[in-house]
Every structure is written in structure tokens, then in C-alpha cells.
Design a protein around this motif. Structure first.
Motif, PDB file in Angstrom:
ATOM      1  N   LEU A  74       0.819  -1.204   0.000  1.00 53.31           N
ATOM      2  CA  LEU A  74       0.000   0.000   0.000  1.00 53.31           C
ATOM      3  C   LEU A  74       0.856   1.259   0.000  1.00 53.31           C
ATOM      4  O   LEU A  74       0.534   2.250  -0.666  1.00 53.31           O
ATOM      5  N   LEU A  75       1.966   1.232   0.747  1.00 53.02           N
ATOM      6  CA  LEU A  75       2.825   2.404   0.883  1.00 53.02           C
ATOM      7  C   LEU A  75       3.905   2.471  -0.194  1.00 53.02           C
ATOM      8  O   LEU A  75       4.751   3.357  -0.163  1.00 53.02           O
ATOM      9  N   GLY A  76       3.872   1.530  -1.121  1.00 49.49           N
ATOM     10  CA  GLY A  76       4.735   1.615  -2.285  1.00 49.49           C
ATOM     11  C   GLY A  76       6.146   1.115  -2.111  1.00 49.49           C
ATOM     12  O   GLY A  76       7.024   1.462  -2.919  1.00 49.49           O
ATOM     13  N   ALA A  77       6.409   0.298  -1.099  1.00 54.01           N
ATOM     14  CA  ALA A  77       7.751  -0.261  -0.941  1.00 54.01           C
ATOM     15  C   ALA A  77       8.086  -1.151  -2.138  1.00 54.01           C
ATOM     16  O   ALA A  77       7.207  -1.760  -2.745  1.00 54.01           O
ATOM     17  N   ASP A  78       9.364  -1.246  -2.457  1.00 56.31           N
ATOM     18  CA  ASP A  78       9.792  -2.049  -3.595  1.00 56.31           C
ATOM     19  C   ASP A  78       9.783  -3.543  -3.289  1.00 56.31           C
ATOM     20  O   ASP A  78       9.684  -4.367  -4.203  1.00 56.31           O
ATOM     21  N   ALA A  79       9.920  -3.894  -2.023  1.00 54.95           N
ATOM     22  CA  ALA A  79       9.891  -5.303  -1.623  1.00 54.95           C
ATOM     23  C   ALA A  79       9.537  -5.374  -0.148  1.00 54.95           C
ATOM     24  O   ALA A  79       9.714  -4.412   0.606  1.00 54.95           O
ATOM     25  N   TRP A  80       9.036  -6.540   0.241  1.00 51.65           N
ATOM     26  CA  TRP A  80       8.699  -6.797   1.651  1.00 51.65           C
ATOM     27  C   TRP A  80       9.173  -8.188   2.014  1.00 51.65           C
ATOM     28  O   TRP A  80       9.148  -9.107   1.181  1.00 51.65           O
ATOM     29  N   ALA A  81       9.625  -8.329   3.249  1.00 49.09           N
ATOM     30  CA  ALA A  81      10.045  -9.641   3.747  1.00 49.09           C
ATOM     31  C   ALA A  81       9.454  -9.866   5.129  1.00 49.09           C
ATOM     32  O   ALA A  81       9.426  -8.949   5.953  1.00 49.09           O
ATOM     33  N   PRO A  82       9.003 -11.100   5.411  1.00 49.71           N
ATOM     34  CA  PRO A  82       8.411 -11.384   6.722  1.00 49.71           C
ATOM     35  C   PRO A  82       9.435 -11.496   7.842  1.00 49.71           C
ATOM     36  O   PRO A  82       9.076 -11.397   9.012  1.00 49.71           O
TER      37      PRO A  82
END
Length: 363
Positions: A201-209
Motif C-alpha cells: 500500500l505504501l509503495g515499498a519495492d519489496a517486503w520480507a516477513p
């Protein structure tokens, strides 16, 4: 607890045993035993990354869970966290944990206002073990300071950590600022949701748990650098109604109004001592904070999860959760002209009254 002759560690059973022993050490406030356990495990050949993520991180997770269940005090939680941080520091000095940089450069930092630094520190050390040059900036990094650092170092990526959802508007600003100067952003931490929904939603390029997944993502190849003209101005169109801005700006007066009205709406409060009244005011401030971030994100569920988690924490401390619905009613009355806020509060109240209690972090 004595560690003069630590037990030999073998495979998965060794990790479990080490985790149990480290938990005992941090619970007793024994920094020397904790660091000795960690260093001995690496001497015995246990992988340093596994010690960081499967032992220290696991113990830290238990620290948070035990605090929420009121089985350890705030002081014990702080002491345990400090000991885990010292254990990480001791491990990084071990020869087996030293790896020469062979990859690119990554900046690891916490969102401004985020003081839970251990998850970011764990990621920084894992990335070092995997051959990255890492600039670890620590807790509560203001976006202008982060930008100054990026201009000077030309990092390949920023890894941004956040544990508290109320810092997500600040995280959004930091993500956008990093991308504006052409640096991609990988985010992680409980604040971004268990499935990373807020990262997208906030436009990060990648996410990791978690840290291991973050290191794996970076190992697969460089993140795509954003274009210099990258903008996210229209990402959250619901903010046009100004409800988030108005609630945030008037949070102190909202807390005062609800606190004053709660004495009549919840008569038991009249018997509260000074400390109980102070804690009540703090709880109300957190409620308004989470309402504001729910408005920012346009997510009713976040506020509901926070409320049910808060109810569990209050019950664990012998405080009646019945004080929450009256407070929410008063808050709804104050915000009766705010349609989105009213819906979010109603949804949260229903979650409380129907007994849909949460599990784990409210983010």
C-alpha cells in the motif's frame, strides 16, 4: 545459572536446548551467561546466522509474548532485550562471524520514532554474514538524516524496519524519499502486517516477513532502482477527506475529552489512583494513535486488531476490558462528523463485543 561447562549442541535439538538456556539467562538478567552460551555455540560449530535468527530472535519473540501476558515486567522486558543486544554484539566479534564484503552496499535503519531496534540489528548482521557491506543506522532515524546518508554512500538498497503500526505514515514518507533519490526500499517488521499488505500500500519495492527472507530477496539480485521522477502523491486517495490530518492534529484534545467523560461513563474509574489514571490516559492516547493510522491506511481491521490485543493485555493485568467500549463510544461522539472514523470505531467496537480476540502483534 552456570555455563562453566556448557552442554554440547547437536543439530535441531541443540538449537532448542540453546534457546531454552538463553531464555533462562535473559530472564535471570545474566548477561555473562547469555554471551558465553552464544559464543560457545559458535565455537561448537553452530552456524552464526542460525544463532542469530533461530535462537536470539526466538528468545526475543518470547520476551514480547511474556510481557503481553503479564508474566514478566516492563523492567524485565527491557533488561532481556538489552542482554539479547549484547549477545548479538558478542557474536559479531567472533572470528566465525566475520565475512569480507563481496556484494553491494545496504543501509539498514528503523523508521523515525521506531525504538525497537533489535530486528533491524539482526538483519544487519545476517546481511554482513552473507557478504554485504552494511551501514546500520539503528533506531529512530529521521528521514532527512537517512537521505543525507544515502547521498553520501550511494547504497544499492535501504532495508527499513518497523514494529509499531502508528509509525507507518512516517515510514511512507521515508520510503518515498528514498525512492525519489533512486534507492529501492525493502521493508519488514510487524508494522507492515503479517502478509506485507501495508508495504504494498505504501509503495515499498519489496517486503520480507523476517530477516532470513529479506537476505534471500537481496541475494536473488539487485532491486530495481526507482526512476528519479518517482512519486506516490496519489497512492492514498482517501486522505483527501482530511480526517487523518484532523484526528492527528487534535489527538491531545480528543484524549482529554474522552478521559473526562469516561469518569461518568465508567464509574469504576473514580476509584483509580494516580498511577491507574495515568495508565488510562496512555491507553486512550494509543487508541487515538491507532485510529489515526487506520484512517491513514484506510484499514478498519488494523484498529480492530489493536483493540482486541489491548483487551487481552488489560485482562492479563487484571484491568477490566469493559472500560474500552465506553471510551470508544465517547470517541465516536467526539468524531460524529467524521464518516470514516465513525465506521472504523464501530467496526472496532463490534470486534470487542463479539469476542473476536486477536493473537499476537496488533499491527
Amino acid at each position: 545459572m552456570s555455563t562453566s561447562t556448557p552442554a554440547r549442541l547437536d543439530g535441531g535439538a541443540g538449537l532448542e536446548q540453546l534457546t531454552d538456556h538463553l531464555w533462562e539467562a535473559v530472564l535471570e538478567g545474566d548477561e555473562y551467561a547469555a554471551t558465553e552460551l552464544i559464543l560457545h555455540a559458535v565455537d561448537e560449530g553452530l552456524d552464526a546466522e542460525s544463532v542469530l535468527l533461530d535462537v536470539i530472535a526466538t528468545v526475543q519473540g518470547k520476551v514480547g509474548a511474556e510481557w503481553a501476558a503479564n508474566r514478566i515486567s516492563v523492567a524485565q522486558e527491557h533488561a532481556a532485550t538489552a542482554i539479547n543486544e549484547r549477545a548479538v554484539a558478542a557474536l559479531t566479534l567472533h572470528p566465525a562471524a566475520r565475512t569480507a564484503p563481496t556484494r553491494g552496499r545496504v543501509t539498514v535503519a528503523c523508521v523515525d520514532g521506531e525504538w525497537h531496534a533489535l530486528p533491524a540489528r539482526l538483519l544487519a548482521e545476517v546481511l554482513k554474514l552473507r557478504g554485504w557491506q552494511v551501514d546500520y543506522l539503528g533506531a529512530q532515524v529521521p528521514a532527512p538524516h537517512l537521505m543525507s546518508h544515502l547521498h553520501r554512500t550511494r547504497a544499492d538498497a535501504v532495508a527499513l524496519s518497523g514494529s509499531i503500526a502508528t509509525r507507518l505514515p512516517t515510514a511512507h514518507a521515508a520510503i518515498t524519499a528514498c525512492q525519489t533519490v533512486g534507492v529501492p526500499v525493502l521493508v519488514g517488521g510487524a508494522a507492515f502486517g503479517p502478509d506485507g499488505r501495508y508495504a504494498e500500500l505504501l509503495g515499498a519495492d519489496a517486503w520480507a516477513p523476517d530477516a532470513r527472507a529479506a537476505a534471500d530477496i537481496l541475494a536473488r539480485g539487485p532491486l530495481t532502482r526507482p526512476r528519479p521522477d518517482h512519486q506516490q502523491v496519489h497512492d492514498l486517495p482517501h486522505l483527501v477527506d482530511q480526517e487523518y490530518t484532523l484526528v492527528s492534529r487534535n489527538s491531545a484534545s480528543l484524549v482529554r475529552s474522552v478521559f473526562t467523560g469516561l469518569e461518568d461513563a465508567f464509574p469504576a474509574m473514580r476509584t483509580y489512583g494516580d498511577m491507574q489514571r495515568e495508565r488510562t490516559a496512555e491507553d486512550l492516547a494509543h487508541i487515538v494513535e491507532f485510529l489515526a493510522v487506520a484512517l491513514y491506511l484506510g484499514d478498519e481491521g488494523l484498529f480492530a486488531r489493536f483493540l482486541t490485543w489491548t483487551a487481552e493485555v488489560l485482562v492479563a493485568r487484571g484491568v477490566p476490558a469493559q472500560s474500552l467500549p465506553p471510551a470508544l463510544h465517547l470517541l465516536a461522539t467526539e468524531l460524529k462528523d467524521f464518516p470514516r472514523a465513525s465506521r472504523i470505531i464501530e467496526h472496532g467496537t463490534q470486534a470487542l463485543t463479539t469476542g473476536h480476540l486477536s493473537t499476537g502483534n496488533p499491527a
